[in-house]
Motif scaffolding. Structure first.
Motif, PDB file in Angstrom:
ATOM      1  N   ALA A   1       0.819  -1.217   0.000  1.00  0.00           N
ATOM      2  CA  ALA A   1       0.000   0.000   0.000  1.00  0.00           C
ATOM      3  C   ALA A   1       0.853   1.267   0.000  1.00  0.00           C
ATOM      4  N   ASN A   2       2.061   1.205   0.580  1.00  0.00           N
ATOM      5  CA  ASN A   2       2.917   2.396   0.658  1.00  0.00           C
ATOM      6  C   ASN A   2       3.828   2.562  -0.563  1.00  0.00           C
TER       7      ASN A   2
ATOM      8  N   THR B   1       2.203   0.072   9.498  1.00  0.00           N
ATOM      9  CA  THR B   1       1.677   0.442  10.811  1.00  0.00           C
ATOM     10  C   THR B   1       2.450  -0.340  11.875  1.00  0.00           C
ATOM     11  N   PRO B   2       2.806   0.306  13.004  1.00  0.00           N
ATOM     12  CA  PRO B   2       3.459  -0.452  14.076  1.00  0.00           C
ATOM     13  C   PRO B   2       2.624  -1.685  14.423  1.00  0.00           C
TER      14      PRO B   2
ATOM     15  N   TYR C   1      10.528 -11.438  20.323  1.00  0.00           N
ATOM     16  CA  TYR C   1       9.146 -11.915  20.418  1.00  0.00           C
ATOM     17  C   TYR C   1       8.324 -10.909  21.210  1.00  0.00           C
ATOM     18  N   GLY C   2       7.147 -10.541  20.689  1.00  0.00           N
ATOM     19  CA  GLY C   2       6.235  -9.667  21.412  1.00  0.00           C
ATOM     20  C   GLY C   2       6.512  -8.175  21.284  1.00  0.00           C
ATOM     21  N   THR C   3       7.457  -7.778  20.429  1.00  0.00           N
ATOM     22  CA  THR C   3       7.828  -6.366  20.305  1.00  0.00           C
ATOM     23  C   THR C   3       6.888  -5.609  19.366  1.00  0.00           C
ATOM     24  N   LEU C   4       6.344  -4.488  19.826  1.00  0.00           N
ATOM     25  CA  LEU C   4       5.587  -3.563  18.986  1.00  0.00           C
ATOM     26  C   LEU C   4       6.622  -2.732  18.242  1.00  0.00           C
TER      27      LEU C   4
END
Length: 143
Positions: A44-45, A78-79, A116-119
């Motif tokens: 999309a970007n 997006t984050p 793992y689990g990082t925004l």
């Protein structure tokens, strides 16, 4: 006696190797992946993404790899939070790895470790196109 101990140890090591996950293609043969085998998907970007490989290693871990390009000045993805681990190798350009309330810049040859689990998101902060390879491991990696 030494050889019998080594043979027994080999059996123990082999027994500890987990089976590949059901439904995952097992990556058990060495090979080359050529660019013509990796059709580009437009993002999309304005960027592109090419899947390189997906599957399970013979030791059981799921792994996936894709190459992405991100034009200068375009909005990044997006984050998002991942439920796997990633290594991102920057091939061209300069990107900012935005995570945990901070932004770290990295250029060609640099490596980003995404736990793992990082925004997080990766944003092109250079003047030209940024290109990077993402290696996904474990967790919810799609095989």
């Amino acid at each position: 006696m030494g050889l019998s101990v080594l043979a027994a140890a080999g059996g123990v090591v082999k027994a500890q190797v987990p089976e590949a996950r059901a439904g995952a293609g097992v990556l058990s043969q060495s090979r080359v992946y050529t660019l013509d085998e990796m059709p580009a998907r437009k993002m999309a970007n304005g960027g592109e993404s090419r899947d390189v490989l997906r599957g399970a290693l013979t030791t059981g871990e799921l792994i996936g790899m894709h190459e992405s390009t991100q034009p200068a000045g375009m909005k990044p993805n997006t984050p998002h939070t991942i439920q796997h681990t990633e290594l991102i190798v920057v091939v061209e350009g300069t990107v900012a790895f935005e995570h945990d309330g901070k932004s770290e810049k990295v250029g060609p040859g640099g490596v980003i470790f995404v736990a793992y689990g990082t925004l997080h998101t990766v944003r092109n902060v250079g003047e030209g196109t940024a290109k990077y390879c993402v290696i996904q491991m474990g967790g919810d990696t799609k095989a």
